[in-house]
Design an enzyme around this catalytic site. Sequence first.
Site, PDB file in Angstrom:
ATOM      1  N   THR A 148       5.312  30.721 -63.800  1.00 56.88           N
ATOM      2  CA  THR A 148       3.857  30.908 -63.832  1.00 56.88           C
ATOM      3  C   THR A 148       3.567  32.329 -63.350  1.00 56.88           C
ATOM      4  OG1 THR A 148       3.708  29.786 -61.681  1.00 56.88           O
ATOM      5  CG2 THR A 148       3.198  28.480 -63.643  1.00 56.88           C
ATOM      6  N   LYS A 170      11.306  27.548 -60.172  1.00 58.68           N
ATOM      7  CA  LYS A 170      10.140  28.406 -60.312  1.00 58.68           C
ATOM      8  C   LYS A 170       9.327  28.283 -59.042  1.00 58.68           C
ATOM      9  CE  LYS A 170       6.341  27.798 -61.068  1.00 58.68           C
ATOM     10  NZ  LYS A 170       5.130  27.762 -60.158  1.00 58.68           N
ATOM     11  N   THR A 181       9.144  22.634 -52.448  1.00 60.45           N
ATOM     12  CA  THR A 181       7.940  23.444 -52.593  1.00 60.45           C
ATOM     13  C   THR A 181       7.926  24.263 -53.869  1.00 60.45           C
ATOM     14  OG1 THR A 181       9.073  25.029 -51.181  1.00 60.45           O
ATOM     15  CG2 THR A 181       7.412  23.658 -50.159  1.00 60.45           C
ATOM     16  N   GLU A 261       4.303  35.997 -54.258  1.00 57.80           N
ATOM     17  CA  GLU A 261       3.178  36.729 -54.835  1.00 57.80           C
ATOM     18  C   GLU A 261       2.744  37.904 -53.956  1.00 57.80           C
ATOM     19  OE1 GLU A 261       1.126  33.020 -57.261  1.00 57.80           O
ATOM     20  OE2 GLU A 261       0.418  33.513 -55.257  1.00 57.80           O
ATOM     21  N   ASN A 380      -4.411  35.850 -56.389  1.00 61.92           N
ATOM     22  CA  ASN A 380      -4.939  34.518 -56.238  1.00 61.92           C
ATOM     23  C   ASN A 380      -6.446  34.415 -56.423  1.00 61.92           C
ATOM     24  OD1 ASN A 380      -2.719  32.477 -55.446  1.00 61.92           O
ATOM     25  ND2 ASN A 380      -2.182  34.358 -54.381  1.00 61.92           N
ATOM     26  N   SER A 385      -8.265  32.768 -64.165  1.00 60.75           N
ATOM     27  CA  SER A 385      -8.657  33.513 -65.367  1.00 60.75           C
ATOM     28  C   SER A 385      -7.468  34.233 -65.985  1.00 60.75           C
ATOM     29  CB  SER A 385      -9.751  34.519 -65.030  1.00 60.75           C
ATOM     30  OG  SER A 385      -9.306  35.427 -64.033  1.00 60.75           O
TER      31      SER A 385
END
Length: 385
Positions: A148, A170, A181, A261, A380, A385
Amino acid sequence: MSVTAAQGFTAAGIAAGIKANGNPDLALVVNHGPRLAAAGVFTSNRVKAAPVHWSEQVLRGGAVGAVVLNSGGANACTGPKGFQDTHATAEKVAEALGEEFNAGEIAVASTGLIGVLLPMDKLLPGIETAAAALSADGGEAAAIAIKTTDTVHKTATASVGGWTVGGMAKGAGMLAPGLATMLVVLTTDADVDGATLDRALRSATRTTFDRVDSDGCMSTNDTVLLLASGASGVVPAYEEFAEAVRSVCDDLARQLIGDAEGASKDIRIEVVGAVSEDDAVEVGRSIARNNLLKCAIHGEDPNWGRVLSAIGTTRAAFDPDRLNVAINGVWVCRNGSVGEDRDLVSMKDREVRITADLANGSESAVIWANDLTAEYVHENSAYSS
């Protein structure tokens, strides 16, 4: 070769059109036996996605012939329709595989945005395409298809004495422990039964995936599955098998933190001198989740006071006047007060090592975390979107 490194497995990863950007978004992993043994651990979040509920039921049946995974939609908080879609997904996989298995032997995993129904008009035809593309060399494509916000796909293998454990994972956000997790599929051609798989997997996740704490947010979809084909014909000693599973899980867990991230620092938090392992884990987790500390580390500031304040929020047994903290090997805090000169600490490298000594026992634990950056906030804030 990831999940196809072990004999008896094929895999595929394709673009079914679930993701608007056209990237790969559907993976299929098939166990061709002769064993169909499996074990799994799932999120401890009380809000569970439909595929988690489904796969938990499948595992209770004792046999898993295939796993179908999609990215681009979590199928979480989607009500009865979401569970029906999961059931339909498993039915379609069984049909596409020539009814080699029934739907009750097909595990399902999903990842992506919560609260949105999956586009079944794209997912179901995609399963047929994935089934046609199955290959012993398809592990890497499968690993790519489950990404993702991941910037890289994540795979690992360990081969011992004629048998292999392979895996793919992932995960780059919502990384906080609850047995597991992220989405992970592990495979082995060792001849191992379900009870042994379960014992080894739970032991491995306890000290690997359960010790990864990127942002304190626990997903609704966390799934780790371990499948055994028995195709090697080798029955390994339990200790040897458990260590191979642990090593693959540890490798994948480190890759998750390395791809967190927006992160610019990987933080290794070791808590020593604890009365119990539980105390060490609780303290390590508190340090990992301290946003002030994570910001300081991003700014390469060895702010040890934030470590002490995090320790102080826990129920662990310690005397505040005996606490010691080292950052990258420099003991900046001694006996709850000023230690060595903090200017001696270099934080230029990607990895930052924090040692918190509770000076109250002999138990220890390691938690992996990462810094908090503006890039994490940006990613985040724009995720849906």
